[in-house]
Design a protein around this motif. Structure first.
Motif, PDB file in Angstrom:
ATOM      1  N   ARG A 197       0.840  -1.213   0.000  1.00 30.90           N
ATOM      2  CA  ARG A 197       0.000   0.000   0.000  1.00 30.90           C
ATOM      3  C   ARG A 197       0.871   1.258   0.000  1.00 30.90           C
TER       4      ARG A 197
ATOM      5  N   LEU B 263       6.547  -1.644   8.089  1.00 39.70           N
ATOM      6  CA  LEU B 263       6.510  -1.182   9.483  1.00 39.70           C
ATOM      7  C   LEU B 263       7.520  -1.949  10.343  1.00 39.70           C
TER       8      LEU B 263
ATOM      9  N   ALA C 278       0.315   8.648  11.054  1.00 42.21           N
ATOM     10  CA  ALA C 278      -0.904   8.857  10.262  1.00 42.21           C
ATOM     11  C   ALA C 278      -1.710   7.564  10.177  1.00 42.21           C
TER      12      ALA C 278
ATOM     13  N   SER D  74      -4.390   4.700  11.857  1.00 49.77           N
ATOM     14  CA  SER D  74      -5.563   4.772  12.729  1.00 49.77           C
ATOM     15  C   SER D  74      -5.343   3.942  13.985  1.00 49.77           C
TER      16      SER D  74
HETATM   17  P1  ATR Z   1      -7.065   7.017   6.890  1.00 49.28           P
HETATM   18  O1  ATR Z   1      -7.913   7.455   5.762  1.00 49.28           O
HETATM   19  O2  ATR Z   1      -7.379   7.626   8.204  1.00 49.28           O
HETATM   20  O3  ATR Z   1      -5.603   7.095   6.585  1.00 49.28           O
HETATM   21  P2  ATR Z   1      -7.194   4.188   6.282  1.00 49.28           P
HETATM   22  O4  ATR Z   1      -7.198   4.494   4.832  1.00 49.28           O
HETATM   23  O5  ATR Z   1      -8.124   3.180   6.818  1.00 49.28           O
HETATM   24  O6  ATR Z   1      -7.465   5.488   7.139  1.00 49.28           O
HETATM   25  O7  ATR Z   1      -5.687   3.810   6.688  1.00 49.28           O
HETATM   26  C1  ATR Z   1      -5.363   3.442   7.975  1.00 49.28           C
HETATM   27  C2  ATR Z   1      -3.848   3.307   8.073  1.00 49.28           C
HETATM   28  O8  ATR Z   1      -3.528   2.919   9.409  1.00 49.28           O
HETATM   29  C3  ATR Z   1      -3.250   2.258   7.172  1.00 49.28           C
HETATM   30  O9  ATR Z   1      -1.937   2.660   6.805  1.00 49.28           O
HETATM   31  C4  ATR Z   1      -3.206   1.033   8.086  1.00 49.28           C
HETATM   32  O10 ATR Z   1      -2.246   0.061   7.731  1.00 49.28           O
HETATM   33  P3  ATR Z   1      -2.618  -1.045   6.587  1.00 49.28           P
HETATM   34  O11 ATR Z   1      -2.559  -0.334   5.278  1.00 49.28           O
HETATM   35  O12 ATR Z   1      -1.577  -2.074   6.739  1.00 49.28           O
HETATM   36  O13 ATR Z   1      -3.999  -1.546   6.936  1.00 49.28           O
HETATM   37  C5  ATR Z   1      -2.791   1.699   9.378  1.00 49.28           C
HETATM   38  N1  ATR Z   1      -3.124   0.936  10.586  1.00 49.28           N
HETATM   39  C6  ATR Z   1      -4.317   0.758  11.149  1.00 49.28           C
HETATM   40  N2  ATR Z   1      -4.225   0.046  12.302  1.00 49.28           N
HETATM   41  C7  ATR Z   1      -2.907  -0.220  12.455  1.00 49.28           C
HETATM   42  C8  ATR Z   1      -2.148  -0.918  13.451  1.00 49.28           C
HETATM   43  N3  ATR Z   1      -2.731  -1.476  14.511  1.00 49.28           N
HETATM   44  N4  ATR Z   1      -0.807  -0.975  13.294  1.00 49.28           N
HETATM   45  C9  ATR Z   1      -0.204  -0.406  12.228  1.00 49.28           C
HETATM   46  N5  ATR Z   1      -0.855   0.261  11.254  1.00 49.28           N
HETATM   47  C10 ATR Z   1      -2.189   0.351  11.369  1.00 49.28           C
END
Ligand code: ATR
Length: 262
Positions: A155, A177, A190, A192
């Motif tokens: 992504r 990560l 950034a 969630s």
């Molecule tokens: P937004 O529009 O707020 O950016 P989103 O498009 O749902 O929301 O994206 C959420 C981001 O938070 C993503 O980068 C997600 O990682 P993935 O792409 O791997 O899903 C990341 N994210 C959410 N929960 C996470 C967690 N517990 N640890 C690490 N990254 C997390």
């Protein structure tokens, strides 16, 4: 009648936009009313049409409608086009215009903290819509290199493929990560993760001078770790105020000072 503004979303009860815009109005002497509008998930278009048909001047758009707002606009600003999302709407000669002020909100919040952006190396954790919206404004503000770290590496790679032509003067890099390392001027959360109460681990191999959490009012392991290291840090209320000021200034032609509202 006072000028009418609103924010539309679902849910909407939590929105702090009305109180911010009323505070800016009081400071600048503009007579306006700013309300909250709950649109059904399949009723965004009808909601905004109704608002502008009633003489509304400008609308903010929040979750989950920013991409739909982008698709509805006949005219987009450059930064909205690059973000692929719109948070600020207005009508000009019957034509729906859209902008995205979120990224500039972050830039102004960072400037209000007196953290330098010029010629810096920044790490952004997360590769969702929040990250997409801030890359171009950060590079416009002089950031030299942005590393995007994401749980799902593909992504982050896709985001860079989508945005690299819009910011040719900057170096963009995607990492997983699990590979967090390096030395950065600013790191930005950034993801969630804080909103869902998940922990983010910042390893010792990751060094940074400042830390910004986009969420606000939530426990944040990201901020806890920055504070434990004695690193200057801040949460996202400044970004919220910054994007609101930017919308206010588009609609009203007057720009309140961010520092007056923190
Ligand atoms: P937004 O529009 O707020 O950016 P989103 O498009 O749902 O929301 O994206 C959420 C981001 O938070 C993503 O980068 C997600 O990682 P993935 O792409 O791997 O899903 C990341 N994210 C959410 N929960 C996470 C967690 N517990 N640890 C690490 N990254 C997390």
């Amino acid at each position: 009648m006072s000028k009418q503004f609103a924010v539309v979303g679902n849910p909407i009860e939590q929105s702090r936009s009305p109180e911010l815009h009323h505070a800016f109005a009081a400071k600048t002497g503009i007579d306006l009313t700013y309300s909250k509008r709950l649109a059904p998930l399949d009723g965004f278009e009808a909601n905004i049409q109704d608002f502008f048909a009633q003489g509304g001047i400008g609308m903010n758009v929040t979750v989950p409608f920013k991409e739909q707002a982008y698709a509805q606009c006949q005219v987009l600003t450059e930064r909205a086009r690059i973000a692929g999302a719109v948070n600020t709407l207005w009508m000009e000669n019957g034509v729906l215009h859209g902008d995205n002020t979120d990224g500039q909100g972050l830039v102004e919040a960072i400037r209000a903290l007196d953290w330098n952006l010029e010629n810096t190396d920044i790490l952004i954790i997360g590769a969702g819509g929040a990250t997409r919206g801030v890359i171009y404004p950060l590079v416009q503000a002089g950031v030299k290199k942005i590393v995007i770290a994401n749980r799902t590496l593909t992504r982050a790679e896709q985001l860079i493929a989508d945005l690299k032509d819009a910011v040719p003067q900057a170096e963009l890099q995607a990492i997983a990560l699990t590979d967090l390392a390096g030395d950065f001027d600013i790191i930005i959360n950034a993801t969630s993760a804080s909103l869902s109460g998940d922990a983010l681990i910042l390893p010792e191999a990751l060094q940074f001078k400042h830390a910004y959490e986009m969420a606000y009012g939530k426990p944040s392991t990201f901020l806890d770790q920055a504070r434990a290291r004695g690193v200057p840090s801040a949460e996202g209320f400044g970004m919220l105020v910054g994007q609101a000021i930017e919308s206010f200034s588009i609609w009203n032609g007057v720009k309140p000072q961010l520092k007056d509202f923190l």
